[in-house]
Write a protein that holds these residues in place. Structure first.
Motif, short mmCIF file in Angstrom:
data_model
loop_
_atom_site.label_atom_id
_atom_site.label_comp_id
_atom_site.label_asym_id
_atom_site.label_seq_id
_atom_site.Cartn_x
_atom_site.Cartn_y
_atom_site.Cartn_z
N LEU A 80 1.56 7.18 -6.63
CA LEU A 80 0.56 8.20 -6.97
C LEU A 80 1.05 9.55 -6.43
CD1 LEU A 80 -2.63 6.14 -6.13
CD2 LEU A 80 -1.76 6.71 -8.41
N VAL A 81 2.07 10.06 -7.07
CA VAL A 81 2.79 11.26 -6.63
C VAL A 81 1.84 12.42 -6.36
CG1 VAL A 81 4.61 12.89 -7.27
CG2 VAL A 81 4.75 10.52 -8.00
N ASP A 82 1.97 13.00 -5.16
CA ASP A 82 1.22 14.20 -4.76
C ASP A 82 -0.30 14.05 -4.78
OD1 ASP A 82 3.62 15.58 -4.34
OD2 ASP A 82 3.71 16.22 -6.43
N CYS A 83 -0.82 12.83 -4.82
CA CYS A 83 -2.27 12.65 -4.78
C CYS A 83 -2.73 12.61 -3.32
CB CYS A 83 -2.67 11.33 -5.46
SG CYS A 83 -2.43 11.35 -7.24
N ASN A 84 -3.83 13.27 -3.04
CA ASN A 84 -4.42 13.22 -1.70
C ASN A 84 -5.34 12.02 -1.63
OD1 ASN A 84 -3.29 15.67 -0.63
ND2 ASN A 84 -4.62 16.77 -2.05
N ILE A 85 -4.87 10.98 -0.96
CA ILE A 85 -5.61 9.73 -0.85
C ILE A 85 -6.48 9.79 0.41
CG2 ILE A 85 -5.39 7.24 -0.50
CD1 ILE A 85 -2.74 7.42 -2.10
N VAL A 86 -7.74 9.45 0.24
CA VAL A 86 -8.68 9.41 1.37
C VAL A 86 -8.73 7.98 1.89
CG1 VAL A 86 -11.06 9.79 2.10
CG2 VAL A 86 -10.04 11.27 0.35
N GLU A 137 -6.48 13.80 -11.87
CA GLU A 137 -5.62 14.18 -13.01
C GLU A 137 -4.17 13.80 -12.76
OE1 GLU A 137 -6.60 18.33 -13.30
OE2 GLU A 137 -8.60 17.90 -14.08
N LYS A 138 -3.69 14.00 -11.52
CA LYS A 138 -2.32 13.60 -11.17
C LYS A 138 -2.17 12.08 -11.27
CE LYS A 138 -1.84 17.32 -7.83
NZ LYS A 138 -1.83 17.63 -6.38
N ALA A 139 -3.19 11.35 -10.83
CA ALA A 139 -3.14 9.89 -10.91
C ALA A 139 -3.07 9.41 -12.35
CB ALA A 139 -4.35 9.29 -10.19
N HIS A 140 -3.85 10.06 -13.24
CA HIS A 140 -3.84 9.67 -14.65
C HIS A 140 -2.46 9.89 -15.28
CE1 HIS A 140 -7.81 8.25 -15.48
NE2 HIS A 140 -8.37 9.31 -14.94
N LYS A 141 -1.67 10.80 -14.75
CA LYS A 141 -0.30 11.02 -15.26
C LYS A 141 0.60 9.82 -14.95
CE LYS A 141 -0.47 16.03 -15.18
NZ LYS A 141 0.03 17.27 -14.58
N GLU A 150 0.84 -1.20 0.00
CA GLU A 150 0.00 0.00 0.00
C GLU A 150 0.87 1.25 0.00
OE1 GLU A 150 -0.41 -2.57 2.11
OE2 GLU A 150 -2.51 -3.16 2.10
N LYS A 151 1.96 1.19 0.75
CA LYS A 151 2.88 2.33 0.85
C LYS A 151 3.51 2.64 -0.52
CE LYS A 151 6.47 4.01 3.95
NZ LYS A 151 7.30 3.68 5.11
N GLU A 152 3.90 1.60 -1.24
CA GLU A 152 4.49 1.80 -2.57
C GLU A 152 3.48 2.42 -3.54
OE1 GLU A 152 7.81 -1.53 -3.43
OE2 GLU A 152 5.82 -2.34 -2.92
N ILE A 153 2.24 1.99 -3.43
CA ILE A 153 1.20 2.56 -4.30
C ILE A 153 0.98 4.02 -3.96
CG2 ILE A 153 -1.26 2.45 -4.92
CD1 ILE A 153 -1.01 -0.63 -4.47
N SER A 154 0.96 4.34 -2.68
CA SER A 154 0.81 5.74 -2.26
C SER A 154 1.95 6.60 -2.81
CB SER A 154 0.79 5.85 -0.73
OG SER A 154 -0.34 5.21 -0.21
#
Length: 175
Positions: A77-83, A111-115, A70-74
């Motif tokens: 997803l650079v600079d994404c605010n994950i809830v 949009e950041k995630a799509h990048k 989970e940490k690697e996925i976070s």
């Protein structure tokens, strides 16, 4: 583990014939009203969960290596605010399926995630697609069901101890 417990249904424990049934945990909850298990993840999710009126955005990641955390996925997803938490989807055997689901705070996070689409984690490219909240809820609800499975044992001898039951269900992770 519920499946492993069900494999010993209709077998003998000491001299007693034991029945094991699937359970949703309601019996367990009634018997253990004073026991409330709160994990660190539950606490973090509570702390990060903004008011319910917010509109969220949801993504599914596919093609993940099985060892991805989970940490690697976070971090991916650079600079994404994950809830809440990243949810790694598992197969019917409890092993990672190569997919994960993530709830994002804002459209800009989507949009950041799509990048990150078609970028690599552990030499595998990852596909990212937007999903509806219903799909996210279905995927994450299945994970909760797999994480919290209950088995009801019937026909136990009155003198059976917790240790006896753990030994009987030796292949299962019991909390």
């Amino acid at each position: 583990d519920q499946g492993k417990a069900l494999k010993v249904d209709k077998s003998y424990f000491q001299k007693w014939f034991i029945r094991i049934d699937k359970s949703d945990g309601s019996i367990y909850n009634k018997l253990n009203r004073k026991v409330i298990e709160v994990t660190e993840e539950d606490m973090m999710e509570t702390l990060q969960e903004p008011p319910k009126s917010t509109t969220y955005f949801y993504i599914k990641l596919s093609g993940l290596p099985w060892k991805t955390s989970e940490k690697e996925i976070s971090k991916f997803l650079v600079d994404c605010n994950i809830v809440g938490n990243v949810v790694i989807i598992k197969n019917e055997h409890g092993k990672p399926s190569g997919d994960a689901a993530v709830k994002l705070m804002e459209k800009s996070d989507l949009e950041k995630a799509h990048k990150c689409h078609k970028k690599y984690i552990h030499e595998r490219f990852i596909e990212i697609e937007e999903i509806e909240s219903e799909t996210f809820n279905k995927l994450t609800e299945e994970e909760k069901t797999q994480e919290t499975a209950y088995a009801k044992l019937s026909g136990l001898v009155w003198t059976a101890t917790e240790e006896d039951i753990k030994n009987f269900l030796h292949d299962c992770k019991i909390r």
